[in-house]
Write a protein that holds these residues in place. Structure first.
Motif, PDB file in Angstrom:
ATOM      1  N   ASP A 149      -1.862 -99.554  75.177  1.00  0.00           N
ATOM      2  CA  ASP A 149      -1.560-100.106  76.566  1.00  0.00           C
ATOM      3  C   ASP A 149      -0.368-100.777  76.590  1.00  0.00           C
ATOM      4  N   ASN A 150       0.238-100.921  77.718  1.00  0.00           N
ATOM      5  CA  ASN A 150       1.429-101.963  77.864  1.00  0.00           C
ATOM      6  C   ASN A 150       2.395-101.911  76.676  1.00  0.00           C
ATOM      7  N   ASP A 151       2.797-103.018  75.991  1.00  0.00           N
ATOM      8  CA  ASP A 151       3.850-102.796  74.835  1.00  0.00           C
ATOM      9  C   ASP A 151       3.183-102.530  73.437  1.00  0.00           C
ATOM     10  N   PHE A 152       2.077-101.839  73.503  1.00  0.00           N
ATOM     11  CA  PHE A 152       1.835-101.257  72.255  1.00  0.00           C
ATOM     12  C   PHE A 152       2.050 -99.790  72.112  1.00  0.00           C
ATOM     13  N   GLU A 153       2.391 -99.364  71.110  1.00  0.00           N
ATOM     14  CA  GLU A 153       2.863 -97.836  70.610  1.00  0.00           C
ATOM     15  C   GLU A 153       2.305 -97.557  69.349  1.00  0.00           C
ATOM     16  N   ARG A 154       2.581 -96.435  68.846  1.00  0.00           N
ATOM     17  CA  ARG A 154       2.136 -95.940  67.403  1.00  0.00           C
ATOM     18  C   ARG A 154       3.007 -96.357  66.452  1.00  0.00           C
ATOM     19  N   PHE A 155       4.376 -96.333  67.067  1.00  0.00           N
ATOM     20  CA  PHE A 155       5.477 -96.879  66.087  1.00  0.00           C
ATOM     21  C   PHE A 155       6.381 -97.393  66.502  1.00  0.00           C
ATOM     22  N   ARG A 156       6.884 -98.219  65.892  1.00  0.00           N
ATOM     23  CA  ARG A 156       8.235 -99.078  66.321  1.00  0.00           C
ATOM     24  C   ARG A 156       9.103 -99.211  64.981  1.00  0.00           C
ATOM     25  N   PHE A 157      10.623 -99.386  65.420  1.00  0.00           N
ATOM     26  CA  PHE A 157      11.427 -99.713  64.599  1.00  0.00           C
ATOM     27  C   PHE A 157      12.555-100.433  65.081  1.00  0.00           C
TER      28      PHE A 157
END
Length: 306
Positions: A290-298
């Protein structure tokens, strides 16, 4: 007398070397991409930094977001640093949300998108100011302690991010461990559930914990990991919790005389669970999306000091 003079000379040289090392080590240099340390710029020094954060993959479909920040920092005093940021973002999303609907990310939450739209947008997201006040230094006091505040204002958005920053160094400053506690209340103007054409101001608070560990394995190069736990509440206190996500991944840092860069890749760990205000369909295989949560970030950060 010559022996005493020799000892005195060697002591003076050693003191000068230690002072040089301490000065270099305590200069502001972002050895982590997400976690902050208590290291600040010397008084009167300036630095320009460029950030790039890539957020990738939600529930399904297509989702990518690139966030940019251009920052100017200045050493106001030996223990006080100020900065200003320009923030901007681009995103594309298609069938990325709950129940296969297209959902714009949080930075574009005031936009309307149909469930089958291909959403593609870019915007200037706001201006941030920053102050970091160091109370204790890890080089002279054994442990570092600093207080941080960062107000951000943009279209339909206001946030006041506050941090307590702790730092401890080991093995003659080769190993750095930093811990951050964050409390960040915000107002965001978003479409109403009853009428999407009407915007309502919504309260939200991020309460985050972060830890970074980095070891300087050769001259100018450090590597380690970062861990984040990010929690969201639909209030300004610790009630109405909606999300809690956990991220872990490696970090690498290069620090030259004036130039540095840092890169960190984080994957969300499958440790999330349902909370009182969790939106149905945003929890998938113990990942909160949800919102600013995702599976991957770099995140990549580069800076130049002058």
């Amino acid at each position: 007398m010559p022996v005493c003079t020799g000892h005195a000379a060697r002591a003076a040289v050693l003191a000068a070397m230690l002072a040089t090392v301490a000065s270099a080590a305590s200069a502001e240099e972002s050895i982590f991409a997400f976690v902050y340390t208590t290291d600040l710029l010397p008084q009167g020094k300036s630095e320009v930094e460029q950030w790039m954060t890539w957020r990738h993959q939600k529930n399904g479909g297509t989702y990518d977001q690139i966030e940019g920040r251009t920052e100017y920092e200045y050493g106001l005093a030996s223990n006080l640093q100020g900065a200003i940021y320009l923030n901007y973002a681009w995103t594309q999303a298609y069938h990325n949300g709950p129940f296969n609907a297209t959902t714009p990310p949080e930075q574009f939450a005031d936009y309307n998108a149909g469930p089958d739209d291909f959403f593609n947008a870019k915007r200037f997201t706001g201006v941030s100011g920053e102050l970091i006040y160091r109370i204790l230094s890890p080089y002279t006091d054994g442990i570092g302690l600093a207080l941080y505040t960062e107000p951000t204002i943009g279209k339909n958005f206001f946030e006041l991010e506050n941090k307590v920053i702790l730092q401890k160094n080991f093995f003659d400053d080769l190993l750095t461990i930093a811990v951050n506690f964050t409390y960040a209340p915000e107002y965001r103007n978003v479409p109403s559930d009853d009428n999407p054409t009407v915007l309502n101001w919504q309260e939200e608070t991020d309460v985050n914990f972060g830890i970074g560990v980095s070891y300087r394995f050769i001259e100018n190069w450090s590597a380690g990991f970062e861990f984040l736990n990010e929690r969201e509440y639909n209030s300004f206190d610790f009630s109405h919790m909606s999300n809690s996500g956990y991220y872990l991944g490696p970090t690498i840092h290069f620090g030259g005389e004036r130039f540095f860069f840092t890169a960190t890749a984080l994957w969300q760990m499958p440790w999330a669970s349902v909370h009182t205000d969790t939106v149905p369909g945003t929890l998938v295989n113990h990942l909160v999306l949800d919102n600013d949560f995702e599976r991957f970030r770099f995140r990549f950060k580069a800076g130049y000091t002058f």
